[in-house]
Enzyme design. Structure first.
Site, PDB file in Angstrom:
ATOM      1  N   CYS A 147      -8.549  -8.280   1.728  1.00 37.45           N
ATOM      2  CA  CYS A 147      -9.645  -9.126   2.210  1.00 37.45           C
ATOM      3  C   CYS A 147     -10.279  -8.537   3.462  1.00 37.45           C
ATOM      4  O   CYS A 147      -9.709  -8.628   4.558  1.00 37.45           O
ATOM      5  CB  CYS A 147      -9.134 -10.546   2.493  1.00 37.45           C
ATOM      6  SG  CYS A 147     -10.394 -11.661   3.144  1.00 37.45           S
ATOM      7  N   CYS A 150     -11.143 -11.101   6.152  1.00 37.59           N
ATOM      8  CA  CYS A 150      -9.978 -11.576   6.905  1.00 37.59           C
ATOM      9  C   CYS A 150      -9.492 -10.554   7.912  1.00 37.59           C
ATOM     10  O   CYS A 150      -9.123 -10.899   9.039  1.00 37.59           O
ATOM     11  CB  CYS A 150      -8.828 -11.891   5.940  1.00 37.59           C
ATOM     12  SG  CYS A 150      -9.263 -12.923   4.530  1.00 37.59           S
ATOM     13  N   ASP A 151      -9.448  -9.285   7.519  1.00 41.92           N
ATOM     14  CA  ASP A 151      -8.707  -8.291   8.286  1.00 41.92           C
ATOM     15  C   ASP A 151      -9.537  -7.149   8.866  1.00 41.92           C
ATOM     16  O   ASP A 151      -8.998  -6.313   9.605  1.00 41.92           O
ATOM     17  CB  ASP A 151      -7.605  -7.681   7.403  1.00 41.92           C
ATOM     18  CG  ASP A 151      -6.618  -8.731   6.927  1.00 41.92           C
ATOM     19  OD1 ASP A 151      -6.399  -9.706   7.657  1.00 41.92           O
ATOM     20  OD2 ASP A 151      -6.073  -8.575   5.817  1.00 41.92           O
TER      21      ASP A 151
END
Length: 322
Positions: A147, A150-151
């Site tokens: 992701c 997300c990261d």
């Protein structure tokens, strides 16, 4: 917890969607039962995909961030505080053809169901398709991710790789150029499968490079990703290249096998819900989270739809006199 009673609400699956639904349903005095899955199953992981992540920095309310597993532990504790029952088992069969709905644990061929419910919320989530390499899961959250949203922030000024050739891979790679010094797309074919407009964006981006006709065959690093072993398919030649991040973007699979023939699904296997609601095609069955969302796939959107599902279920139960 007895299996003979007909529950008002049973929630199949946990994660942000299922546990948020449990919090809201419990506060509405519906005494929900959450059947959260088994820890040994990668496709039925209690707590969902956040159990496989490390630090979560984009969930509101945690300015310093929080570890994914701890966030799910807190969700779980909050649901139990308000009276939700949680069962760490895997559902083996459902029957939505008549009410009350029937749910089996263990042997799916047993004539009598394990539980029955007036309404059901499905929140079994989805899983990222992975490469199948030995160290892949070991280094998730330590250089390996599925992701970018997300990261990506954790990879500032680093050289990272994205595996895939479809729209999702190009979208991930383009997003990652906001942080990384260089993004290399590794694709097993000699041309991308992505739409023309997405390809044009990638080719025009100076930070994006390509390794064509290539696959990742090894992931190296003790505590964090240090390099990738890459094979050039036409020649069989292998090389080790230093990458600090690897984003796997070869697709997602919703955990919907249990509901084939029971609930309406899109061509890609995701459950279909009515626009603006969590209602499925079966009256009294609702779906929340990544099991019905192939667009956003974020913890916060999953939690939001879990709230919606609990409210939809509560209002529906009222119309039925429960």
């Amino acid at each position: 917890m007895t299996s003979n009673d007909v529950r008002d609400v049973i929630i199949v699956g946990s994660g942000p969607a299922g546990l948020t639904a449990a919090i809201y349903a419990a506060r509405a005095n519906l005494s929900p039962l959450v059947i959260e899955g088994e820890p040994s199953s990668t496709s039925d992981q209690p707590g969902g995909q956040l159990m496989l992540t490390t630090e979560v920095e984009n969930f509101p309310g945690f300015p310093e961030g929080i570890m994914g597993p701890q966030l799910m532990v807190d969700f779980r504790s909050q649901a139990q505080r308000f009276g939700a029952d949680i069962l760490t088992e895997k559902v083996s069969r459902v029957d939505f053809s008549q009410r009350p709905f029937s749910i089996w644990i263990g042997d799916p061929d047993t004539p009598e169901p394990t539980f029955q419910a007036h309404s059901v919320i499905v929140s079994t989530g989805a899983q990222s398709l992975m490469l199948g390499l030995p160290d892949e899961y070991r280094l998730i959250g330590h250089g390996v991710s599925t992701c970018a949203t997300c990261d990506g922030f954790f990879f500032r000024d680093m050289e990272i790789a994205v595996v895939g050739g479809g729209d999702s891979a190009i979208e991930e790679a383009t997003f990652l150029t906001k942080f990384a010094s260089k993004v290399t797309i590794i694709h097993r074919r000699g041309e991308l499968r992505a739409s023309k407009i997405m390809q044009d964006r990638a080719f025009a981006n100076e930070k994006i490079d390509f390794l064509w006709d290539s696959v990742v065959v090894g992931i190296n690093g003790e505590t964090t990703l240090e390099s990738l072993e890459i094979e050039h398919l036409p020649t069989g030649e292998r090389s080790t290249q230093p990458f600090r991040g690897l984003f796997v973007a070869i697709g997602h699979k919703p955990n919907t096998d249990l509901f084939v023939g029971q609930l309406e699904m899109a061509e890609n296997g995701y459950l279909v819900t009515e626009p603006g609601s969590t209602r499925t095609n079966v009256e009294g069955v609702f779906a929340a989270g990544d099991v019905q969302d192939d667009t956003y796939r974020q913890a916060i959107t999953a939690a939001g739809s879990g709230c919606m599902a609990a409210i939809d279920a509560e209002r529906w139960l009222e119309t039925q006199g429960h």
